[in-house]
Write a protein that holds these residues in place. Sequence first.
Motif, PDB file in Angstrom:
ATOM      1  N   LYS A  19       6.246  -4.450 -10.281  1.00 13.03           N
ATOM      2  CA  LYS A  19       4.781  -4.317 -10.313  1.00 13.03           C
ATOM      3  C   LYS A  19       4.373  -2.908 -10.711  1.00 13.03           C
ATOM      4  CE  LYS A  19       0.768  -4.569  -7.228  1.00 13.03           C
ATOM      5  NZ  LYS A  19       0.311  -4.870  -5.841  1.00 13.03           N
ATOM      6  N   HIS A  20       5.098  -1.906 -10.244  1.00  9.81           N
ATOM      7  CA  HIS A  20       4.729  -0.516 -10.520  1.00  9.81           C
ATOM      8  C   HIS A  20       5.532   0.077 -11.668  1.00  9.81           C
ATOM      9  CE1 HIS A  20       2.111  -0.202  -6.995  1.00  9.81           C
ATOM     10  NE2 HIS A  20       3.061  -0.789  -6.269  1.00  9.81           N
ATOM     11  N   ASP A  21       6.206  -0.786 -12.465  1.00  8.43           N
ATOM     12  CA  ASP A  21       6.948  -0.352 -13.662  1.00  8.43           C
ATOM     13  C   ASP A  21       8.009   0.688 -13.327  1.00  8.43           C
ATOM     14  OD1 ASP A  21       5.379  -2.022 -15.239  1.00  8.43           O
ATOM     15  OD2 ASP A  21       3.863  -0.481 -15.560  1.00  8.43           O
ATOM     16  N   ILE A  22       8.692   0.451 -12.244  1.00 12.43           N
ATOM     17  CA  ILE A  22       9.790   1.352 -11.871  1.00 12.43           C
ATOM     18  C   ILE A  22      11.085   0.740 -12.401  1.00 12.43           C
ATOM     19  CG2 ILE A  22      11.073   2.347  -9.952  1.00 12.43           C
ATOM     20  CD1 ILE A  22       8.503   2.395  -8.361  1.00 12.43           C
ATOM     21  N   GLU A  23      11.660   1.363 -13.408  1.00 12.16           N
ATOM     22  CA  GLU A  23      12.886   0.843 -14.036  1.00 12.16           C
ATOM     23  C   GLU A  23      14.144   1.602 -13.617  1.00 12.16           C
ATOM     24  OE1 GLU A  23      12.200   0.970 -18.180  1.00 12.16           O
ATOM     25  OE2 GLU A  23      10.641  -0.587 -18.179  1.00 12.16           O
ATOM     26  N   ASP A  24      13.957   2.695 -12.921  1.00  8.85           N
ATOM     27  CA  ASP A  24      15.117   3.489 -12.514  1.00  8.85           C
ATOM     28  C   ASP A  24      15.888   2.740 -11.431  1.00  8.85           C
ATOM     29  OD1 ASP A  24      16.930   5.424 -12.015  1.00  8.85           O
ATOM     30  OD2 ASP A  24      15.599   6.739 -10.897  1.00  8.85           O
ATOM     31  N   PRO A  25      17.143   2.330 -11.717  1.00  6.31           N
ATOM     32  CA  PRO A  25      17.898   1.593 -10.678  1.00  6.31           C
ATOM     33  C   PRO A  25      18.191   2.452  -9.446  1.00  6.31           C
ATOM     34  CG  PRO A  25      19.307   2.138 -12.553  1.00  6.31           C
ATOM     35  CD  PRO A  25      17.913   2.488 -12.959  1.00  6.31           C
ATOM     36  N   GLU A  26      18.202   3.752  -9.630  1.00  7.96           N
ATOM     37  CA  GLU A  26      18.483   4.629  -8.489  1.00  7.96           C
ATOM     38  C   GLU A  26      17.369   4.541  -7.454  1.00  7.96           C
ATOM     39  OE1 GLU A  26      19.406   9.367  -7.686  1.00  7.96           O
ATOM     40  OE2 GLU A  26      19.621   8.504  -9.683  1.00  7.96           O
ATOM     41  N   THR A  27      16.099   4.426  -7.930  1.00 10.06           N
ATOM     42  CA  THR A  27      14.978   4.324  -7.000  1.00 10.06           C
ATOM     43  C   THR A  27      15.075   3.048  -6.184  1.00 10.06           C
ATOM     44  OG1 THR A  27      13.602   5.587  -8.533  1.00 10.06           O
ATOM     45  CG2 THR A  27      12.466   4.256  -6.864  1.00 10.06           C
ATOM     46  N   LEU A  28      15.377   1.938  -6.852  1.00  6.71           N
ATOM     47  CA  LEU A  28      15.485   0.668  -6.131  1.00  6.71           C
ATOM     48  C   LEU A  28      16.639   0.702  -5.143  1.00  6.71           C
ATOM     49  CD1 LEU A  28      13.876  -1.898  -6.135  1.00  6.71           C
ATOM     50  CD2 LEU A  28      15.414  -2.855  -7.830  1.00  6.71           C
ATOM     51  N   LEU A  83      11.034   8.828  -2.274  1.00  7.21           N
ATOM     52  CA  LEU A  83      10.853   9.254  -0.880  1.00  7.21           C
ATOM     53  C   LEU A  83      10.332   8.137   0.008  1.00  7.21           C
ATOM     54  CD1 LEU A  83       9.294  12.794  -1.482  1.00  7.21           C
ATOM     55  CD2 LEU A  83      11.675  12.190  -1.074  1.00  7.21           C
ATOM     56  N   MET A  84       9.989   6.992  -0.573  1.00  9.20           N
ATOM     57  CA  MET A  84       9.431   5.908   0.239  1.00  9.20           C
ATOM     58  C   MET A  84      10.475   5.369   1.206  1.00  9.20           C
ATOM     59  SD  MET A  84       7.451   2.456  -0.951  1.00  9.20           S
ATOM     60  CE  MET A  84       8.856   1.412  -1.152  1.00  9.20           C
ATOM     61  N   LEU A  85      10.040   5.102   2.425  1.00  5.69           N
ATOM     62  CA  LEU A  85      10.869   4.544   3.501  1.00  5.69           C
ATOM     63  C   LEU A  85      11.981   5.507   3.915  1.00  5.69           C
ATOM     64  CD1 LEU A  85      11.273   0.892   2.179  1.00  5.69           C
ATOM     65  CD2 LEU A  85       9.673   1.695   3.894  1.00  5.69           C
ATOM     66  N   ASP A 101      14.167  -9.105  -2.455  1.00  2.00           N
ATOM     67  CA  ASP A 101      13.377  -9.694  -3.538  1.00  2.00           C
ATOM     68  C   ASP A 101      11.980  -9.094  -3.566  1.00  2.00           C
ATOM     69  OD1 ASP A 101      15.518 -11.206  -4.203  1.00  2.00           O
ATOM     70  OD2 ASP A 101      14.769 -13.081  -3.358  1.00  2.00           O
ATOM     71  N   PHE A 102      11.400  -8.852  -2.386  1.00  2.00           N
ATOM     72  CA  PHE A 102      10.063  -8.255  -2.322  1.00  2.00           C
ATOM     73  C   PHE A 102      10.078  -6.831  -2.873  1.00  2.00           C
ATOM     74  CE2 PHE A 102       6.889  -5.783   0.169  1.00  2.00           C
ATOM     75  CZ  PHE A 102       5.743  -6.348  -0.382  1.00  2.00           C
ATOM     76  N   LEU A 103      11.133  -6.066  -2.557  1.00  2.00           N
ATOM     77  CA  LEU A 103      11.225  -4.711  -3.101  1.00  2.00           C
ATOM     78  C   LEU A 103      11.404  -4.753  -4.618  1.00  2.00           C
ATOM     79  CD1 LEU A 103      13.504  -3.022  -0.421  1.00  2.00           C
ATOM     80  CD2 LEU A 103      11.043  -2.772  -0.690  1.00  2.00           C
ATOM     81  N   ASP A 104      12.168  -5.736  -5.125  1.00  2.00           N
ATOM     82  CA  ASP A 104      12.291  -5.882  -6.581  1.00  2.00           C
ATOM     83  C   ASP A 104      10.924  -6.166  -7.211  1.00  2.00           C
ATOM     84  OD1 ASP A 104      15.004  -5.421  -6.511  1.00  2.00           O
ATOM     85  OD2 ASP A 104      15.523  -7.544  -6.379  1.00  2.00           O
ATOM     86  N   ASP A 115       0.833  -1.202   0.000  1.00  2.00           N
ATOM     87  CA  ASP A 115       0.000   0.000   0.000  1.00  2.00           C
ATOM     88  C   ASP A 115       0.867   1.251   0.000  1.00  2.00           C
ATOM     89  OD1 ASP A 115      -2.106  -1.751   0.115  1.00  2.00           O
ATOM     90  OD2 ASP A 115      -2.441  -1.527   2.278  1.00  2.00           O
ATOM     91  N   LEU A 116       1.958   1.229   0.776  1.00  2.00           N
ATOM     92  CA  LEU A 116       2.828   2.398   0.848  1.00  2.00           C
ATOM     93  C   LEU A 116       3.474   2.680  -0.508  1.00  2.00           C
ATOM     94  CD1 LEU A 116       3.938   4.407   2.991  1.00  2.00           C
ATOM     95  CD2 LEU A 116       5.930   2.925   3.160  1.00  2.00           C
ATOM     96  N   ALA A 117       3.878   1.622  -1.218  1.00  2.00           N
ATOM     97  CA  ALA A 117       4.479   1.814  -2.541  1.00  2.00           C
ATOM     98  C   ALA A 117       3.467   2.383  -3.520  1.00  2.00           C
ATOM     99  CB  ALA A 117       5.035   0.494  -3.051  1.00  2.00           C
ATOM    100  N   ALA A 118       2.250   1.888  -3.466  1.00  2.00           N
ATOM    101  CA  ALA A 118       1.218   2.421  -4.359  1.00  2.00           C
ATOM    102  C   ALA A 118       0.958   3.893  -4.077  1.00  2.00           C
ATOM    103  CB  ALA A 118      -0.067   1.605  -4.189  1.00  2.00           C
ATOM    104  N   HIS A 119       1.118   4.283  -2.823  1.00  2.00           N
ATOM    105  CA  HIS A 119       0.905   5.681  -2.464  1.00  2.00           C
ATOM    106  C   HIS A 119       2.042   6.567  -3.003  1.00  2.00           C
ATOM    107  CE1 HIS A 119       0.111   9.269  -0.075  1.00  2.00           C
ATOM    108  NE2 HIS A 119       1.345   9.169   0.431  1.00  2.00           N
ATOM    109  N   TYR A 120       3.276   6.116  -2.874  1.00  2.00           N
ATOM    110  CA  TYR A 120       4.410   6.949  -3.261  1.00  2.00           C
ATOM    111  C   TYR A 120       4.689   6.917  -4.745  1.00  2.00           C
ATOM    112  CZ  TYR A 120       6.068   8.323   1.369  1.00  2.00           C
ATOM    113  OH  TYR A 120       6.190   8.898   2.604  1.00  2.00           O
TER     114      TYR A 120
END
Length: 1945
Positions: A1774-1783, A1475-1477, A1766-1769, A1463-1468
Amino acid sequence: MAGPEEAGTPTRASGPGPEPWDFRLVAPGCPLRVAWEPAAGRHPLPHTDNALHSPLVPVTTAQGSQAEAKRHTAWETTLLQPSAPAPVMAPWPPFGFHLLLPPLLLLCPLPSLPCSGSHHFSAPNTTFNHLALAPGRGTLYVGAVNRLFQLSPELQLEVMAATGPIVDSPDCVPFRDLAECPQARLTDNANQLLLVSSRAQELVACGQVRQGVCEKRHLEDVATVLYQAEDPGDGQFVAANTPGVATVGLVVPLPDRDLLLVARGLAGKLSAGVPPLSVRQLAGPQPFSSEGLGRLVVGDFSDYNNSYVAAFANAHFAYFVFRRRGSRAQAEYRSYVARVCLGDANLYSYVEVPLACQGQGLIQAAFLTPGSLLGVFAAGLSGAHEALCTFPLAELDSSMERARRLCYTAGGRGPSGTEEATVEYGVTSRCVTLPPDSPESYPCGDEHTPSPIAGRRALEAQPLLRVRQPMSAVAALQVDGHTIAFLGDTQGQLHKVFVNSSQGQVYHSQQVGPPGAAISPDLLVDSSGSHLYVLTAQQVTRVPVAACPQFPDCPSCLQARDPLCGWCILQGRCTQKGRCPRAAQPRQWLWSYKEDSRCLRVQSLQPAQQPRQEQGQVTLSVLWLPTLAEDEYFHCAFGDYDSLAHVQGPHVACVTPPEDQVPRNPPGTDHVTLHLALMFEDVAVATTNFSFYDCSTVQALEVAAPCHTCVSSPWRCHWCPQSSRCVHGEHCPEGERTVYSTQEEAIQARGPGACPQVEGLAGPHLVPVGWDIGLALHVRNLQYFRGLPASYNCWLELPGELRRLPASLQETAGDRDRDGGTGLIHCRAQQFHPSTSQWELPVPIYVTRGETQRLDNALTLHGAVQLLCPKPSIEAIEPLTGPTEGGLALTILGSDLGRTFADVRDAVSVAGRPCSPDPSHYHTSARIVCVTSPAPSGTTGPVQVAIKNRPPGVSAQHFTYQDPILLSLSPQWGPQAGGTRLTIHGQHLQTGGNISAFVGGQACPILEPMCPEAIVCRTMPQAMPGEAAVLVVFGHAERKLLTSPFRYTANPRLLAAEPNVSFRGGGRLIRVRGTSLDAVWQPLLSVWLEAEVEVKALGDSNPRRTCGAPAADPQSCVRLAGGLLQCSTICSVNSSSLLLCRSPAVPDGAHPKRVFFALDNVHVDFASASGGQGFQYQPNPHLAPLSREGPSRPYRLKPGHVLDVEGKGLNLGISKEEVRVHIGDGECLVKTLTLTHLYCEPPPRAPQAANGSSALPQFVVQMGNVRLALGPVQYEAEPTLPAFPVEAQVGLGMGAAVLIAAVLLLTLMYRHKSKQALRDYQKVLVQLENLETGVGDQCRKEFTDLMTEMTDLSSDLEASGIPFLDYRTYAERAFFPGHGGCPPQPKLQGPGEEGHRATVCQALTQLSNLLNSKLFLLTLIHTLEEQPSFSQRDRCHVASLLSLALHGKLEYLTDIMKTLLGDLAAHYVHKNPKLMLRRTETMVEKLLTNWLSICLYTFLREVAGEPLYMLFRAIQYQVDKGPVDAVTGKAKRTLNDSHLLREDVEFRPLTLMVLVGPGAGGAAGGAEVQRVPARVLDTDTITQVKEKVLDQVYKGTPFSQRPSVYTLDLEWRSGLAGHLTLSDEDLTSVTQNHWKRLNTLQHYKVPDGATVGLIPQLHSGGAVSRSLAQSCPSGENVPMLEEGEEGGMRLWHLVKATEEPEGTKVRRSSLRERERERARAKAIPEIYLTRLLSMKGTLQKFVDDTFQAILSMNRPVPLAVKYLFDFLDELAEKHDIEDPETLHIWKTNSLLLRFWVKALKNPQLIFDVHVSDNVDAILAVIAQTFIDACTISEHKVGRDSPVNKLLYAREIPRYKQMVEKYYSDIRHSSPASYQEMNSALAELSGNYTSAPHCLEALQELYNHIHKYYDQIISALEEDPLGQKMQLACRLQQIVALVENKVTDL
């Protein structure tokens, strides 16, 4: 004025001073200016100090130009007068620097020499640096050390300007006042950059002093300074301030202005802020400033220390060639070329690509031609085996454009996906994906384009040329479509190379500079392309580009293979093509590289010679004659005679000169040879030789054979026998018969064979002397004299006499015509008695017809004397001695020793005694073997052989009879196995040639050589021990030693040997124990080696000894028969049970096969002797030089500091006790030896050099045989003024009075302004000198002590273990850190409430069950977080309560956490996912923190806990070693600048003996008391002492189990009755002006070694604020209050908290001075920041170990970490985040920053320890470093960065790489399955089982539910699924139970 005869004489300046200068090859009449001009606006001040300001006295000639003289100023004219030198007022140099100008003289040649033609220019004692050429003008400018020279194109000196030396320091910015930089010294000013600005007619010159600032000078007069910065700022520091660091630059002309592009390497302390490449303005108010212009931004200068080679520009771009390491992880250097657009003032267009030259990767020099880049490459830094490569400019630009396009449009990746371009230099910019047309739209980049771009794909080139010598310079020239390269090497040689297609060829090499002087990279070609200017450190040389005129003829011109030269045929000289007028026409200009270019030559000549009496025509055949115009012609030149030439094709006909025009023959010759030349005008086109001969002179050349000489000559000459004449023509005149020339092939009677001649003697050649014998000679070809009467004579040429013998002719029978007139000449018989004593005497003889007509003759008559047999000759006899008994076989060697044995049977005597020859050994004439007769001892004499009828032969050698005597043995015993090297001592033992020895009846083989005094043999094995007699046999004589027999003993046995390892260098001491070891005289330790490659043996297996010398030791390594190598060392016998051996050295390339002890014939393997442990060899250790500058540079050591030597494999083959370290003749005591470090304590005073050869002692490490010299060591004394040179001292002495007066005047003027500032700044300098220079040594010493302490700590921990908190306490402190780690506490029960507990517990149990509903729990969490009054603290508290309540169901808690994270990821993701976490603002973030704390507890205990605890203890130990202020909390040893004690506090370490035991608190039971030493400081307060004492006494006890420091008193016990209780405050405390100082041990005068005890405190209270121990400690330290006393009394310990520096109270007169004073006042305490560096260096290992434990993948990563990542990956996918900096940010925020930073900052959450404020502050800095390492943004630091960030600025990039590798390794590891995670969570769920705390957590949770009851009920009722599950109803029931029964537990 000097006269002409004196013009070339050097004149010495009057007065003292150095030798005059000598500028060579400057002709008279050449204008000259030498000037040092004052800066504009500054008036010269008088100085008479000759050392600093010597008068400048040039001498010129009378022929100087008057016009030039008028142009000079009056001062200059005075300076150039040749009269006696007058004192010159040297100008006051600007900015406080001084010049040292030596007297100057110019040496001009004689007036007859022209002013041009000079080829060299040099200045004595001056080093040249750079060379520049003014385009168009041709003027040369030479930048030198302390000088600038302006030269004409012919290298004549025009102007000289002095630029130094200057008082300066590389560590100081430019200053006005010397007080601003006390360490400044007189510094030579080397020129670093020299450029010409043609537009402004300016010369840009940058020196090394004043941080490399530049100045502008006039091109026509370099003595005129156009601009010089008054007070240069940082932006005007241009060149490198170190001579060894290159600076290159370009003046770039733009339409509106000129810009300066400068590139330089890193140099000096103050150059870190100067970029490697910068754009600077040349005009405007701030010349040379880079303000507002482009700079190459670099993240870390040390990682990008470019070494620039050259800079070039063409019409569009500027190119910079340099080398550096490719990246941090790449050790080797690579070469690069960078490019920027000429108009790009912001460097947006910067692109660089690597260069490679087929294995040669290091570029040494470069040059840009219009179409290519030439580079000289080397394989490494040594420069051996270099190559010349060319890179076409089109390919180079294409490679750069490809890199730019990929970085603009493809993210830097090529079609295959590999990275081919990136953004370099550690900046934040990255390659992007812009539209495809971006490279064309922005050809020179823009603000939004990435920069600086670096291509990864190297531009490869094949070598044109390979050379062996190192090259230092390259230049090139294109002429007539050909490229000529010029290479300069490091030995002063210039090589010219013709670059032809794909290869280069050296066609000429010449020595230009002095041998050994490297040629500078500034190789310049003049504008005409005709000359090359070559610069070395000592001279400038003008070298012709093409030396065509030096080749005098066509062959030498073409053989030179100079591509610029060719042979101009009709001009007859070697020229360049452009200088041959008809070069474009065929066959006019010959070029050596054209296949059909051959020199014209005369192919044939008909005739080739001619009689001088005849005149005729000669025809020459010449191919490829050039075609002439109609009015032009060729002519022939016979010497000086010319004749017109007629040309028909290749044939040229000429008429020879008449006889009177032919020169006479040279004496003794028969011809004259003239030079025949085919001429065009006065040019010889083709040449040959033509001979004119005279036959009449031929016969006189050989008197003995005139006919033979005539007819065999090369000319057509014939012999007339009757008239004895040699003639030319067809035949002899007047019908005389002719002997024709050999060349007349058609005639039979021709050649020497047809000449009348004597053939030889008819009888024997040897004629006996004194015999009357006639001679007969064979003659032939006498038919020419038939019918002519004549007489014959024989002539003998005896010594001193020509004797004539009448002769007669006897014709032989037969056909006379057929025989050709043969016969015999009979000479009259006569006796010969020559006077000489020769064996044979050659006598020439010849025959004449008549008296003078000689027949050809070449024979010699030999006479002889009678032959006599010679006397015998004796060459050698052997042996030379024999026994008195006789019977010795004596051999006599020689010659003429008889023809038969009968001749010598009784002919031999020896020393006067007969000797009987043995017929069986007789060799005729060569050898006699005889048997000697008996004779008395001492009889001596020669050997004589007397053969009858001949004189006797006597030998030069004498034979001696002697009596051998045996005296003694050594050794007298040996092992039964034999092999003992037995020496038999005696006299005359070298008697005879056949000697043998026996011991006990067994042979003892004798070892060569045998000596007169001793015989050495080796014993053989004996069956039984016992005595054995020694017998020596000399031929037939025997001698027995009866007095001392040899004793065989029992064989030795080996029982133990250690150690069993050594370095390959050997020399390690091996102790061997056993029995009967003293029976072995020379035991050996040997090793057999097998060599893969050929290893040179150092000796023979049986080394030969010499008589009179001691027995040679066995060679270290010998070659055995089987190909093995044996290396041995001799062991020393310590006793019968102990041997001391040194391990043998093992050569490189050899592998040990067997190590054994050789005890004479007893061989024992090492493994057998050591109990089965084989002997091992380890590689030799490697140690780095002490000085980082190299092994020859001295290492500066402060006394008292520990030396730290880095290396590899140091303790693999030796122990600490065996290592010997010497500094000169002193020893450096080894304290610690690890695998990579050696720490030793040097002598307190500087020792003397051991060998006396050097001034400084050498640092030498001896590890067995391995001796490593690591360089000289220089002890640094207290800061003193450096010694001035002798010249400076003399000058200072002479000008002392004037200088003192000036100083006094200045002091009076500025005293009120600068007195305090100078005092403060001098204090700064002293502190800086004492502290900064010692940081490195201090770190090593501190690290050594710390390692010793940590070693002791590790041994303590093995017994007590690390004080980990139990899991329950750990979890509570992790869940509730703000509550001191305390879980929710139950409230006290009121009366009558006990009965309601059961009901409430039932309700809470239902609440626990309700929490198991996922829907209820999620609704509860979301509802609480939506409430405005539900604070962040409440959220964390509730999350921890849930963690505690659900600890038994961790699988469920994990599921809840994952849902909330989703839910937190969907929000951010709709806002900013980065800015998440980031913070702990939601309950799920706190849940994640708690979850990680639970899952990583095992990892903490097993892996990360130990390095973390060791880091904590290391920090605590270091802090305690220095003083800590008890009031302010500031410490001397810290990493946090806010906690740094910035004062010098004198302190002394003390060791107190603490009484521990039953009797420690009083006198009773004292016998059982133990004394424990405790280290404290005399500046510690009593409370600090008690803390340190408790740490020592209870070091194995957890902190929570120790007594509190406030419950004990410290008692000092002195003697039996002296007990004194010490406290922080008492009546003795010092009070002054409302300040009370806390008591210290120093206050009580407690001595070192005092006895103290801890006793229970009898009263409460105390002056110092204290914190009582609580049941739940907060872990926070209460700092001591500053206002600690009533009545306004303030406490202080080491420093008073509110004191201010006095310097800030002084008034300032100007804004600039006020700013300087503020900086100075700030700098005084900032000096102590070097303590931070010392502390950081000491702790570095422990910080690295901790980070390595956290981020290493050496052990399996915790399952929870892999599961979470693995869960964060999955969330990102799931949210189509391809920026390696965000991960990267998500993972960092979730694990490293959330858990590990908290663990680093709060060790009390993991361990049962007490964390003081200072330790906490240090941990905060380390934690911040960890945070910086986790961030992905670039780590930038500057002068305004916090000190804490500056400390770890160098390490953070390395830590960043560790983090990135950690994430990468986890991502590529095998995935964590759901089942594995659940199994692990189930196991963890049982760790925390506590029903009471669970109920307390539920009640706290209920209180929050009750507070928001209505909102929660509404949310549950609105949810359809919640309605079905009746969740609201269940909650209402729980509330009803609690509220109706009891309101609280």
